[in-house]
Design a protein around this motif. Sequence first.
Motif, PDB file in Angstrom:
ATOM      1  N   ASN A   1       0.826  -1.212   0.000  1.00 27.16           N
ATOM      2  CA  ASN A   1       0.000   0.000   0.000  1.00 27.16           C
ATOM      3  C   ASN A   1       0.859   1.260   0.000  1.00 27.16           C
ATOM      4  OD1 ASN A   1      -2.353  -1.445  -0.061  1.00 27.16           O
ATOM      5  ND2 ASN A   1      -2.906  -1.102   2.077  1.00 27.16           N
ATOM      6  N   CYS A   2       1.991   1.208   0.697  1.00 36.06           N
ATOM      7  CA  CYS A   2       2.917   2.356   0.704  1.00 36.06           C
ATOM      8  C   CYS A   2       3.474   2.606  -0.700  1.00 36.06           C
ATOM      9  CB  CYS A   2       4.048   2.112   1.694  1.00 36.06           C
ATOM     10  SG  CYS A   2       3.563   2.226   3.413  1.00 36.06           S
ATOM     11  N   LEU A   3       3.842   1.499  -1.394  1.00 35.97           N
ATOM     12  CA  LEU A   3       4.361   1.654  -2.755  1.00 35.97           C
ATOM     13  C   LEU A   3       3.279   2.171  -3.693  1.00 35.97           C
ATOM     14  CD1 LEU A   3       6.508  -1.607  -3.129  1.00 35.97           C
ATOM     15  CD2 LEU A   3       7.290   0.701  -2.571  1.00 35.97           C
ATOM     16  N   MET A   4       2.066   1.666  -3.567  1.00 38.03           N
ATOM     17  CA  MET A   4       0.966   2.135  -4.401  1.00 38.03           C
ATOM     18  C   MET A   4       0.642   3.598  -4.105  1.00 38.03           C
ATOM     19  SD  MET A   4       0.109  -0.474  -6.317  1.00 38.03           S
ATOM     20  CE  MET A   4      -1.546  -0.153  -6.894  1.00 38.03           C
ATOM     21  N   ALA A   5       0.724   3.976  -2.840  1.00 39.89           N
ATOM     22  CA  ALA A   5       0.462   5.368  -2.469  1.00 39.89           C
ATOM     23  C   ALA A   5       1.528   6.292  -3.046  1.00 39.89           C
ATOM     24  CB  ALA A   5       0.409   5.504  -0.948  1.00 39.89           C
ATOM     25  N   LYS A   6       2.784   5.809  -3.102  1.00 35.24           N
ATOM     26  CA  LYS A   6       3.858   6.612  -3.681  1.00 35.24           C
ATOM     27  C   LYS A   6       3.642   6.807  -5.177  1.00 35.24           C
ATOM     28  CE  LYS A   6       8.844   7.132  -3.365  1.00 35.24           C
ATOM     29  NZ  LYS A   6      10.090   6.564  -2.835  1.00 35.24           N
ATOM     30  N   GLY A   7       3.191   5.731  -5.843  1.00 31.68           N
ATOM     31  CA  GLY A   7       2.874   5.856  -7.259  1.00 31.68           C
ATOM     32  C   GLY A   7       1.687   6.777  -7.488  1.00 31.68           C
ATOM     33  N   ALA A   8       0.653   6.701  -6.653  1.00 31.34           N
ATOM     34  CA  ALA A   8      -0.508   7.586  -6.783  1.00 31.34           C
ATOM     35  C   ALA A   8      -0.127   9.041  -6.530  1.00 31.34           C
ATOM     36  CB  ALA A   8      -1.591   7.150  -5.803  1.00 31.34           C
ATOM     37  N   GLU A   9       0.840   9.249  -5.623  1.00 31.25           N
ATOM     38  CA  GLU A   9       1.300  10.614  -5.347  1.00 31.25           C
ATOM     39  C   GLU A   9       1.990  11.219  -6.560  1.00 31.25           C
ATOM     40  OE1 GLU A   9       4.312  12.910  -2.216  1.00 31.25           O
ATOM     41  OE2 GLU A   9       3.843  10.777  -1.966  1.00 31.25           O
ATOM     42  N   SER A  10       2.791  10.403  -7.244  1.00 31.28           N
ATOM     43  CA  SER A  10       3.451  10.885  -8.462  1.00 31.28           C
ATOM     44  C   SER A  10       2.427  11.204  -9.538  1.00 31.28           C
ATOM     45  CB  SER A  10       4.435   9.825  -8.971  1.00 31.28           C
ATOM     46  OG  SER A  10       5.428   9.555  -8.001  1.00 31.28           O
ATOM     47  N   ARG A  11       1.402  10.388  -9.683  1.00 30.83           N
ATOM     48  CA  ARG A  11       0.354  10.629 -10.662  1.00 30.83           C
ATOM     49  C   ARG A  11      -0.411  11.922 -10.326  1.00 30.83           C
ATOM     50  NH1 ARG A  11      -3.907   5.944 -11.687  1.00 30.83           N
ATOM     51  NH2 ARG A  11      -2.008   4.989 -12.537  1.00 30.83           N
TER      52      ARG A  11
END
Length: 364
Positions: A284-294
Motif C-alpha cells: 500500500n505504501c508503494l501504491m500510495a507513492k505511485g498515486a502521489e506521483s500521478r
Amino acid sequence: MTHRQPQRLWDNFIVIYVDLYVSSIINVNEKAQSISTQIKLIIAWGDLKFRWNSWSDYCGIDTVVFPKNVFWTPDIGIVESIKTEFGTKESPYVQLRDSGFLLTYDVLALTTTCKMDLYRFPFDTQICSITLQSSAYLKKDLIIRPLSDAVAATFASRESFEAQGEWELLNIDISKAQATIYWNTLDQLIYQITIKRRPLLYFFNIILPVFFFIVLDVASFFIDTSGSDKLCFKVTLLLSVSVLLLILNDTLPSTADKIPLIGVYCTGIFSLIGLSILETIFVNCLMAKGAESRSLVETTAAVTGCDDSVRDLQSPPDSVKDQNEIQRCLYWIRVARIIDVTFLVIYILTIIVFLSVLVKVWVQ
C-alpha cells in the motif's frame, strides 16, 4: 466393637482380591491434570472359620448377607485419589459365601490425579492410573491380587459404560507393584485406564475455523489494493484467530512439557496472517507513492493549462517532465504488483508445507 483378624487361607499373609470396573468418565480437567470417574469396586477376602457345606448343613444356602461392622474389612485405599465419594451411599453389608469368602460391593465417584500428555490435543490418548494399596498392612501381611484379568475388566467396563461423552474407553491394564514408605514395603495393584478423546467438537470449533481464516486471507490478495478494505479485512482475521488462542489458553495447562500441536497450529496461522498484513502495508505504501506521483503530474498539467501562452512556451520541457513522472508512477505500481504476486506464491507454498508437516505429526 473390636474385630479379630480373619483366619488366613495361607500361612503367612492375607490375600485380598479386587475387581474394578469403570462405569463412566464424568470429567477430565486438563488444567488441573485430574480425571473424575465412577467405578464399581469389588473386594473379596477369605476366612476359614466361615466355611460351610451349603447342601448338607444349611439346605442349599450358599450366600448370606451380614452387616459390615460384624467382620474385619481390609483398608484398601486409592493412592491417586484427590476426592472419593460413594456413588449413592456406602453399602453397610458384607456378602458371605459358603467357600469362606466375604465380598463388598461399592460404587465410588473418584477424582484422581492423572499426568496428561496434551502434545497431540485434541487427537490425544491418555493413560490414567488407579493404584490400590493398604495403608496399614505391609506386604508380608497383606497382598492384593486381581479377581479378574485385564480382558475381563475391559469388557465388563465397556458393557457397563453409561455416558457417551467426550472420552472413549479403550482398555484397562492391570499390573503389580510395591511402594516403600519409611523402609516399609506395601503391596500395590495398579489399574491403568486408557481413554481416547473424541476430537469432533474441537475440530469444528477451533481447527476448521482457523483453516478457513487462512483461506480467507489468501483470498484477500485479490481485493483491490487501492482501498483500505483489504487491510481492515486482514486485521479482522487476525483478531478472530487471537480470540481462539484465548479459548485454548483457558483449556490447556501452562505447565506442559511440550507445546501442544494445536497451539503451534493456531500460532503459526496467526503469524502468517500477521506477516501478510505487513506485506499489505508495504504494498500500500508503494501504491500510495505511485498515486502521489500521478497526482503531481495531474496538478502540474492543470496549472500549465490555465495559460495557453505559457503552456505553448513551456510545452516541451513540461512534457518531458510529465513523462518522467508518469514513468516513475508506473515503476512504483509495477514494483508493488510484482511484490504482491511473488509474496502470494511464496505465501501459498509456505501454508501448504506448514500444514502438511503439521498434519503428518499431528494425526499419525
